[in-house]
Design an enzyme around this catalytic site. Structure first.
Site, PDB file in Angstrom:
ATOM      1  N   VAL A   1       0.819  -1.214   0.000  1.00  0.00           N
ATOM      2  CA  VAL A   1       0.000   0.000   0.000  1.00  0.00           C
ATOM      3  C   VAL A   1       0.852   1.263   0.000  1.00  0.00           C
ATOM      4  O   VAL A   1       2.053   1.226   0.231  1.00  0.00           O
ATOM      5  CB  VAL A   1      -0.975   0.019   1.199  1.00  0.00           C
ATOM      6  CG1 VAL A   1      -1.877  -1.183   1.158  1.00  0.00           C
ATOM      7  CG2 VAL A   1      -0.208   0.053   2.520  1.00  0.00           C
ATOM      8  N   GLU A   2       0.199   2.384  -0.262  1.00  0.00           N
ATOM      9  CA  GLU A   2       0.829   3.706  -0.401  1.00  0.00           C
ATOM     10  C   GLU A   2       1.933   3.683  -1.463  1.00  0.00           C
ATOM     11  O   GLU A   2       2.975   4.310  -1.316  1.00  0.00           O
ATOM     12  CB  GLU A   2       1.396   4.191   0.945  1.00  0.00           C
ATOM     13  CG  GLU A   2       0.320   4.607   1.928  1.00  0.00           C
ATOM     14  CD  GLU A   2       0.866   5.344   3.129  1.00  0.00           C
ATOM     15  OE1 GLU A   2       2.031   5.770   3.089  1.00  0.00           O
ATOM     16  OE2 GLU A   2       0.125   5.503   4.098  1.00  0.00           O
ATOM     17  N   GLY A   3       1.701   2.960  -2.523  1.00  0.00           N
ATOM     18  CA  GLY A   3       2.688   2.816  -3.580  1.00  0.00           C
ATOM     19  C   GLY A   3       3.497   1.564  -3.330  1.00  0.00           C
ATOM     20  O   GLY A   3       4.241   1.482  -2.348  1.00  0.00           O
TER      21      GLY A   3
END
Length: 781
Positions: free
Chosen positions: A456-458
């Protein structure tokens, strides 16, 4: 003689041309400017927003090749206020005590209602909301500390608190909301009446958030009985944390105005709006199931949903500003959320696995004494020290007002990756205990859920290969962005003047770094020292960090010169350059932590291990850049400049590994400082509580164990069937080798030891057994 004179004249002529701005511009700068402009790809507004978002901080010092260590030393140390410390020691502890990880993850698939209510009532969801709106108004450091401590207990607990305080409606409202929006929503978010979620990720765009296909069309429609100017929005999002339980949905979409109702552009751009989850047309999908992590996560959709323009965060004036808003706010949230949660996970692993290894015996010796286990324990402790150092230093930067876009990517990637290493090593040490899930397993869920944070978050692959160096090269370099801006200037003459100034300053900068890299590589780094007041034992690390900073800067410039715009497609090369910059940042954080914590001599092995590991990784990254540099003759020259004496032997040795590993297995101030703010249950029936109690009991019975071993060696237990690893104490007691009191101590210790090493078992078919029980209970009811 003639050739010498000719060479002198040529050099003097070059100096004259370079000194004379008119001649320099005409004969040198103009053709270079034309060539540079012709190969520079066009930059969209979205790309420009991403590049200009956030701020640069300490990473820019490292990027430029000559870091000022006094600047680093002068940054404020990690500190919590008395109010923040009280919250961490009281409300956070209570929340942790209310959670049973096994019940949440295996039986209820959600946190208990009383936990949700406790979090709302005690304003856990409002850590970043100012007190004037009813929030806690905590610092970024306190926000980070709360998330880290909750993560030592349960992932659903930490994520449910982390998300409302990270990128989402509250942060966007604080920075961009209208006064009316702030007054209405922030108090409701602060006291839990509203639960927020932010919907960004599209199934078709994924990490390329700028390409989201979700669309809003400006139009007129009916709202609250009146015709108003609004928009019809269609979206389909997934992976949205808290979406299944949210009452207020932050939504990102691209807004179009085909009829010119707002005037100007037809494609207005990415826009962020706040939409109540019960607004007509909003559809909340079924839950996702992210690797048995029970935080609420799921899809949200809407088809042609009409909403007034007042739903836009900041009102109609902020239409089309969503991408800039997200980029500016993402840096702060990313700097705290995942680095904090993974650091908490690492602290729990250090504390519990270190204690477990001192309690668990094999071949009549604690497994912590085996060199193979020592090696893993050293990595666990060293990486945890570095992770927490990076977490605290970065959170302190956010409190200084920084929105460090490059640093946020560095800590997101490197702290989560080190967290993965820590948990993997922990699982290796505890063996079968780790692979059998159940109420007594303290690490299995963390191991299972590691990929969630990595993704997540890239996703980490993209963060490493595209963001860290790709954004850092432009943001942190002192001249690249100026040169690019000049090349894109529609006023060509004005652009040429700006380019001329930036380009030749860039040349001087590169030549200086070339000489500095070579000189420091020859051993000049030994002449450098750390900032005033630092421990002398740490000075070599400051010198070597300066050396590798200069080398990195030289290789970064060479890579951009040779590859130009194609460098971003050379993901392996840019990844390794990013690795070097990142490891220098991690090293900086380690040095600052050791200094800020008062240069505790007992903690020195941890600082030495983490510093040496970061230097080893930096050297490896630079070596790999040179090994794979596409221009081989230039690569040979660069290797001579960067490594004139060859590669150094870097990295922690066995002696240091031994010293660090011992710190995890012995109660004391260093172990407590390494794992501070880990939630430690007082109940020795709890898995971690049992380890803490068993470790103390094992230490208190060392002398008795020595008497037992000595008695065993005397030969008085020959042919005694109880002279085995399990019953030896009883055999020695019966033979008179230890007293009744001593045997009682051993028995109490063994009860705790057996509780620690026990694994859970279940009925043959757990699900059928549970279903039958539930059916029976339902019939009786």
């Amino acid at each position: 003689m003639f050739l010498t004179l000719l060479l002198i004249l040529l050099v003097l002529g070059c100096i004259y041309v370079l000194k004379n701005r008119n001649l320099r511009t005409k004969w040198l700068s103009r053709p270079i400017y034309r060539a540079f402009s012709s190969v520079l790809p066009a930059m969209s507004q979205t790309e420009r927003d991403a590049l200009e978002a956030g701020t640069v901080w300490w990473e820019s010092e490292l990027f430029r090749g000559k870091p000022n260590w006094n600047t680093l030393s002068a940054y404020p140390a990690y500190r919590l206020t008395e109010e923040e410390r009280q919250f961490l020691d009281n409300e956070v502890n209570v929340a942790c005590a209310m959670i049973d990880d096994w019940q949440v993850s295996q039986e209820d698939f959600d946190m208990p209602v009383e936990v949700w209510n406790y979090l709302k009532e005690n304003r856990f969801f409002s850590l970043i909301i100012p007190k004037e709106y009813g929030g806690r108004g905590f610092s970024a450091q306190a926000h980070s500390a709360v998330v880290a401590k909750l993560s030592t207990r349960n992932s659903a607990l930490s994520v449910s608190v982390m998300v409302p305080n990270s990128l989402g409606p509250a942060e966007l409202l604080l920075h961009y909301g209208t006064d009316e929006q702030k007054q209405h929503y922030l108090p409701r978010l602060a006291d839990g009446r509203d639960i927020p979620a932010f919907a960004l990720t599209s199934p078709w765009a994924g990490s390329d958030a700028a390409a989201i296909p979700d669309v809003g069309i400006v139009c007129k429609g009916e709202w609250e009985g009146q015709e108003v100017l609004g928009m019809r929005v269609t979206w389909d999002k997934r992976y949205i944390t808290l979406a299944p339980v949210c009452t207020l949905l932050g939504l990102a979409f691209r807004l179009y105005d085909p009829d010119g109702l707002l005037g100007g552009e037809k494609d207005i751009g990415i826009t962020c709006a706040l939409v109540p989850s019960d607004h007509p047309g909003v559809e909340t999908g079924r839950r996702h199931f992210p690797l048995n992590a029970m935080f609420m996560n799921g899809p949200t959709r809407g088809n042609d949903v009409f909403m007034p323009l007042e739903f836009i965060i900041g009102g109609p004036a902020m239409a089309g500003q969503g991408w800039r808003m997200l980029m500016e706010c993402l840096a702060a949230g990313r700097s705290i959320s995942l680095p904090s949660s993974f650091t908490g996970m690492a602290k729990l692993t250090s504390r519990a696995v270190g204690g477990y290894s001192a309690v668990r015996t094999q071949f009549r010796s604690a497994i912590s004494k085996f060199e193979g286990v020592e090696e893993a324990l050293a990595r666990i402790a060293g990486h945890t020290y570095a992770m927490d150092a990076a977490r605290t230093m970065t959170a302190a930067a956010v409190d200084l007002g920084e929105k460090p876009s490059v640093v946020s990517a560095i800590v997101k990637y490197h702290v989560t990756e080190r967290g993965r290493m820590v948990v993997n090593d922990g699982m290796d040490v505890i063996g079968g205990k780790g692979i059998c899930l159940g109420p007594s397993n303290f690490l299995g869920r963390a191991y299972q859920q590691i990929p969630v944070g990595i993704t997540v978050e890239g996703a980490n692959i993209l963060t490493r290969s595209l963001i860290i160096f790709g954004q850092g090269a432009i943001r942190c370099h002192p001249f690249i962005l100026e040169e690019m801006t000049a090349a894109l200037d529609p006023d060509r003459e004005a652009g040429l003047r700006k380019f001329d100034q930036a380009f030749w300053a860039h040349v001087r900068y590169t030549l200086a770094n070339t000489g500095r890299s070579f000189w420091l590589g020859l051993g000049g780094w030994r002449l450098l020292s750390g900032p005033t007041g630092t421990a002398k034992s740490m000075h070599p690390y400051y010198g070597q960090a300066s050396r590798y900073s200069a080398a990195f800067s030289l290789l970064a410039d060479a890579s951009m010169l040779v590859l130009g715009g194609s460098l971003k497609m050379r993901e392996r090369l840019s990844s390794r350059l990013g690795d070097a910059l990142s490891e220098l940042y991690m090293l900086s954080a380690v040095l600052k932590r050791y200094q800020d914590e008062g240069r505790q001599q007992e903690d020195a092995p941890l600082a030495h291990w983490a510093a040496q590991d970061a230097l080893m990784r930096t050297q490896h990254a630079l070596d790999k850049v040179l090994e794979n540099f596409p221009n081989r003759p230039l690569a040979g020259l660069l290797r001579l400049l960067v490594f004139p004496l060859g590669l150094r032997r870097l990295g922690p040795n066995d002696k240091l590994d031994h010293a660090v590993a011992k710190l995890l297995t012995r109660p004391g101030p260093t172990r407590d400082r390494l794992t501070y703010d880990t939630y430690l249950p007082n109940d020795d029936k709890e898995p971690v509580g049992a380890i803490e109690a068993a470790l103390l009991a094992a230490l208190n019975t060392r002398d008795i164990d020595a008497k037992i071993r000595q008695f065993e060696k005397s030969g008085q237990l020959q042919d005694n069937p109880k002279a085995n690893v399990r019953d030896i104490a009883e055999a020695v007691f019966q033979a008179g080798g230890i007293s009744a009191q001593e045997f009682e101590q051993i028995q109490a210790r063994d009860v705790l030891r057996d509780r620690v090493i026990a694994v859970d078992d279940f009925p043959f078919d757990l699900r059928r057994e549970r279903a039958a029980t539930e059916t029976t209970s339902g019939s009786q009811a």
